[in-house]
Write a protein that holds these residues in place. Structure first.
Motif, PDB file in Angstrom:
ATOM      1  N   VAL A 179       0.805  -1.172   0.187  1.00 31.43           N
ATOM      2  CA  VAL A 179       0.059   0.096   0.175  1.00 31.43           C
ATOM      3  C   VAL A 179       0.821   1.233   0.223  1.00 31.43           C
ATOM      4  N   GLU A 180       1.750   1.332   0.908  1.00 32.97           N
ATOM      5  CA  GLU A 180       2.673   2.463   1.115  1.00 32.97           C
ATOM      6  C   GLU A 180       3.409   2.599  -0.360  1.00 32.97           C
ATOM      7  N   ALA A 181       3.746   1.460  -1.064  1.00 35.52           N
ATOM      8  CA  ALA A 181       4.554   1.700  -2.412  1.00 35.52           C
ATOM      9  C   ALA A 181       3.549   2.491  -3.296  1.00 35.52           C
ATOM     10  N   VAL A 182       2.410   2.628  -3.102  1.00 30.84           N
ATOM     11  CA  VAL A 182       1.572   3.369  -4.162  1.00 30.84           C
ATOM     12  C   VAL A 182       0.738   4.591  -3.635  1.00 30.84           C
ATOM     13  N   MET A 183       1.083   4.889  -2.381  1.00 28.83           N
ATOM     14  CA  MET A 183       0.534   5.962  -1.717  1.00 28.83           C
ATOM     15  C   MET A 183       0.926   7.232  -2.563  1.00 28.83           C
ATOM     16  N   THR A 184       0.012   8.313  -2.436  1.00 26.26           N
ATOM     17  CA  THR A 184       0.522   9.794  -3.202  1.00 26.26           C
ATOM     18  C   THR A 184      -0.278  10.761  -2.137  1.00 26.26           C
ATOM     19  N   ARG A 185       0.007  12.014  -2.480  1.00 24.12           N
ATOM     20  CA  ARG A 185      -0.626  12.949  -1.606  1.00 24.12           C
ATOM     21  C   ARG A 185      -2.338  12.968  -1.911  1.00 24.12           C
ATOM     22  N   ASN A 186      -2.803  12.569  -3.006  1.00 25.79           N
ATOM     23  CA  ASN A 186      -4.235  12.395  -3.354  1.00 25.79           C
ATOM     24  C   ASN A 186      -4.712  11.165  -2.718  1.00 25.79           C
ATOM     25  N   THR A 187      -4.047  10.305  -1.894  1.00 25.36           N
ATOM     26  CA  THR A 187      -4.726   9.375  -1.319  1.00 25.36           C
ATOM     27  C   THR A 187      -5.759   9.536  -0.426  1.00 25.36           C
ATOM     28  N   LYS A 188      -7.118   9.226  -0.570  1.00 24.90           N
ATOM     29  CA  LYS A 188      -8.008   9.431   0.439  1.00 24.90           C
ATOM     30  C   LYS A 188      -8.613   8.176   1.327  1.00 24.90           C
ATOM     31  N   VAL A 189      -8.336   7.067   0.763  1.00 30.26           N
ATOM     32  CA  VAL A 189      -8.854   5.799   1.521  1.00 30.26           C
ATOM     33  C   VAL A 189      -7.954   4.487   0.936  1.00 30.26           C
ATOM     34  N   ILE A 190      -7.730   3.721   2.004  1.00 32.21           N
ATOM     35  CA  ILE A 190      -7.150   2.447   1.887  1.00 32.21           C
ATOM     36  C   ILE A 190      -8.297   1.341   2.019  1.00 32.21           C
ATOM     37  N   MET A 191      -8.245   0.600   1.298  1.00 32.33           N
ATOM     38  CA  MET A 191      -9.548  -0.326   1.332  1.00 32.33           C
ATOM     39  C   MET A 191      -8.874  -1.821   1.058  1.00 32.33           C
ATOM     40  N   PRO A 192      -8.627  -2.546   2.241  1.00 28.08           N
ATOM     41  CA  PRO A 192      -8.055  -3.947   1.996  1.00 28.08           C
ATOM     42  C   PRO A 192      -9.295  -4.852   1.977  1.00 28.08           C
ATOM     43  N   VAL A 193      -9.057  -5.959   1.128  1.00 31.91           N
ATOM     44  CA  VAL A 193     -10.264  -6.944   0.956  1.00 31.91           C
ATOM     45  C   VAL A 193      -9.633  -8.137   1.705  1.00 31.91           C
ATOM     46  N   HIS A 194     -10.502  -8.678   2.468  1.00 33.31           N
ATOM     47  CA  HIS A 194     -10.278  -9.929   3.183  1.00 33.31           C
ATOM     48  C   HIS A 194     -10.750 -11.144   2.418  1.00 33.31           C
ATOM     49  N   LEU A 195      -9.880 -11.759   1.537  1.00 38.14           N
ATOM     50  CA  LEU A 195     -10.244 -12.459   0.507  1.00 38.14           C
ATOM     51  C   LEU A 195     -10.200 -13.937   0.901  1.00 38.14           C
ATOM     52  N   TYR A 196     -11.297 -14.535   0.439  1.00 35.38           N
ATOM     53  CA  TYR A 196     -11.565 -15.934   0.843  1.00 35.38           C
ATOM     54  C   TYR A 196     -11.911 -16.147   2.240  1.00 35.38           C
ATOM     55  N   GLY A 197     -12.162 -15.074   2.883  1.00 36.01           N
ATOM     56  CA  GLY A 197     -12.421 -15.167   4.323  1.00 36.01           C
ATOM     57  C   GLY A 197     -11.289 -14.844   5.057  1.00 36.01           C
ATOM     58  N   LEU A 198     -10.139 -14.780   4.663  1.00 35.54           N
ATOM     59  CA  LEU A 198      -9.079 -14.383   5.529  1.00 35.54           C
ATOM     60  C   LEU A 198      -8.673 -12.946   5.511  1.00 35.54           C
ATOM     61  N   PRO A 199      -8.579 -12.431   6.974  1.00 34.06           N
ATOM     62  CA  PRO A 199      -8.394 -11.040   7.150  1.00 34.06           C
ATOM     63  C   PRO A 199      -6.916 -10.761   6.615  1.00 34.06           C
ATOM     64  N   ALA A 200      -6.980  -9.431   5.947  1.00 33.71           N
ATOM     65  CA  ALA A 200      -5.560  -9.044   5.747  1.00 33.71           C
ATOM     66  C   ALA A 200      -4.872  -8.247   7.185  1.00 33.71           C
ATOM     67  N   ASP A 201      -3.581  -8.050   6.876  1.00 30.49           N
ATOM     68  CA  ASP A 201      -2.721  -7.650   8.241  1.00 30.49           C
ATOM     69  C   ASP A 201      -2.970  -6.348   8.409  1.00 30.49           C
ATOM     70  N   LEU A 202      -3.952  -6.185   9.246  1.00 31.43           N
ATOM     71  CA  LEU A 202      -4.764  -4.769   9.458  1.00 31.43           C
ATOM     72  C   LEU A 202      -4.044  -3.763  10.301  1.00 31.43           C
ATOM     73  N   ASP A 203      -3.421  -4.079  11.325  1.00 29.00           N
ATOM     74  CA  ASP A 203      -2.802  -3.316  12.409  1.00 29.00           C
ATOM     75  C   ASP A 203      -1.688  -2.337  11.462  1.00 29.00           C
ATOM     76  N   PRO A 204      -0.531  -3.030  10.718  1.00 29.08           N
ATOM     77  CA  PRO A 204       0.271  -2.088  10.083  1.00 29.08           C
ATOM     78  C   PRO A 204      -0.646  -1.083   9.157  1.00 29.08           C
ATOM     79  N   MET A 205      -1.593  -1.593   8.438  1.00 27.02           N
ATOM     80  CA  MET A 205      -2.347  -0.677   7.560  1.00 27.02           C
ATOM     81  C   MET A 205      -3.048   0.572   8.422  1.00 27.02           C
ATOM     82  N   ARG A 206      -3.628   0.152   9.458  1.00 25.23           N
ATOM     83  CA  ARG A 206      -4.146   1.068  10.524  1.00 25.23           C
ATOM     84  C   ARG A 206      -3.188   2.180  10.886  1.00 25.23           C
ATOM     85  N   LYS A 207      -2.295   1.862  11.402  1.00 21.63           N
ATOM     86  CA  LYS A 207      -0.963   2.617  11.704  1.00 21.63           C
ATOM     87  C   LYS A 207      -0.526   3.529  10.425  1.00 21.63           C
TER      88      LYS A 207
END
Length: 433
Positions: A179-207
């Motif tokens: 996610v950080e690799a593609v962030m710009t000053r125009n980034t408004k939302v990060i939207m992870p998808v919990h695919l197949y029922g498995l959660p994404a690694d949320l703590d680092p993304m929330r931080k």
């Protein structure tokens, strides 16, 4: 041999040089095959040797199609829907009828969130959350390319640009690093998808979201009941969006839900859901008719009560597959990292070293044997013309493209009994060898 809900046992006397049906003993008519020549959906056992070409007597097993997912609707859902129909209160103009309010309250309690707002589809849930987050033309929303396209569609619907991030090859979800690799000053939302029922690694993304001042919206369309570090999905991000489509872990036929711990978000979600109205006939923002009906909410309430048992059965089925596929070297079984508890919406295998053609042949063979294997997802979104034309991001996504060529999913839903699980594994094993 015992009968199961998905298997018809048909004893047929036949002659291999010129097969001919002599007698049929079955609890119901031929469900799939119309002739003995339709061998892809028949399992032939002759003198203990499958597929023998000798003359003789044999037993043919005709199997109903094993669906990739299947809703489980019982008396509770039927009674609840009937009560609504008899009551005459089928919907409420603000979307806050008694059944909807009860369903929202109980769903929020189940996931551990302060608020839950019911909508009429999962896509409506995503669209409403993006609107409430204030996303507009010129903004960017970071999403995976390896997902169903509704995740990207709602970004286009508000005039913003979807920016695609690569995935972790073991979990098939975005990471804070991608996610950080593609962030710009125009980034408004990060939207992870919990695919197949498995959660994404949320703590680092929330931080990361907090450090950059952006909103974290989770697409949990496939993750009802999943957990991350002991907390249920739906209680962690700024907003979390669920789908209740017919094939999901719990269903209302069509339906959606957004959960949040933010009072302001909750109020605005309810306004946008019902034409932007702050009170009846007093719109204060642009909205939609995304209200859930009383009928859907009644079915959802009954399904919610059953969700824990559904999830327990899915987990047991996944554990069965894990023990079997874990020693089958040609495939990589799904992983469940420490601290993450999957809802096991699908059981997704990766075919080692395969290209799309080889993977697709495996899927075709499984489907010809009445196992509804499927590929989620064959086409990465960033390569589809619709999104290539509307996204300025041209960063390569190697893990996404590799997964699209190699993964395929198997049924793991609660209706599967052990004979079906054994049949699925044995068939995959035979197809791969």
């Amino acid at each position: 041999m015992p009968l199961t809900s998905n298997v018809s046992w048909i004893a047929i006397q036949f002659y291999f040089d010129f097969p001919k049906i002599e007698r049929v003993f079955s609890p119901r008519p031929f469900p799939i095959c119309h002739s003995i020549h339709s061998l892809p959906c028949l399992e032939t056992l002759l003198d203990g040797r499958s597929g023998s070409s000798e003359r003789g007597f044999g037993t043919i097993i005709v199997r109903d199609l094993i669906r990739i997912n299947q809703p489980i609707i019982g008396k509770e859902e039927i009674d609840a829907a009937t009560e609504v129909l008899k009551s005459g209160i089928l919907t409420e103009k603000s979307g806050m009828g008694p059944r909807v309010l009860e369903f929202e309250k109980d769903f929020a309690r189940y996931v551990g969130a302060k608020h839950a707002v019911a909508l009429n589809t999962g896509t409506a849930a995503l669209h409403t959350a993006v609107l409430v987050a204030g996303v507009k033309s010129g903004d960017e929303v970071i999403i995976p390319s390896f997902t169903f396209h509704a995740t990207a569609e709602v970004v286009l619907m508000v005039g913003a640009e979807p920016v695609f991030a690569d995935i972790d090859p073991d979990t098939y979800t975005m990471t804070a690093e991608t996610v950080e690799a593609v962030m710009t000053r125009n980034t408004k939302v990060i939207m992870p998808v919990h695919l197949y029922g498995l959660p994404a690694d949320l703590d680092p993304m929330r931080k990361l979201a907090r450090e950059r001042g952006v909103t974290l919206i989770e697409d949990a369309a496939q993750a009802h009941g999943a957990e991350y570090n002991g907390s249920k999905i739906g209680s962690i991000g700024d907003m979390t969006c669920f789908s209740m489509y017919a094939g999901k872990n719990m269903t209302t036929g069509e339906g959606g839900m957004v959960t949040t711990n933010d009072d302001d978000y909750s109020e605005r979600l309810r306004m946008v859901r019902s034409h932007g109205e702050q009170r009846p006939y007093w719109p204060v923002t642009v909205g939609n008719n995304y209200r859930m009906t009383e009928l859907l909410a009644a079915v959802g309430e009954a399904q919610l009560k059953k969700l824990p048992s559904f999830l327990e059965r899915r987990r047991k089925n996944a554990q069965f597959f894990g023990e079997k596929f874990g020693v089958l070297g040609k495939v990589v079984p799904p992983k469940e990292p420490e601290g993450r508890k999957s809802a096991w919406y699908l059981y997704t295998l990766r075919l080692r070293g395969a290209n799309a053609g080889k993977r697709n042949k495996v899927v075709e063979k499984l489907r010809s044997r009445n196992i509804e294997a499927a590929v989620y997802y064959e086409s990465p979104l960033h390569l589809l013309p619709l999104y290539r034309e509307r996204s300025t991001s041209r960063r390569p996504l190697p893990e996404t493209e590799k997964a699209c060529r190699q993964v395929f999913s198997l049924p793991v839903h609660p209706k599967l009994a052990e004979p079906e699980l054994e049949y699925i594994f044995d068939t995959v094993k035979r197809v791969l060898t």
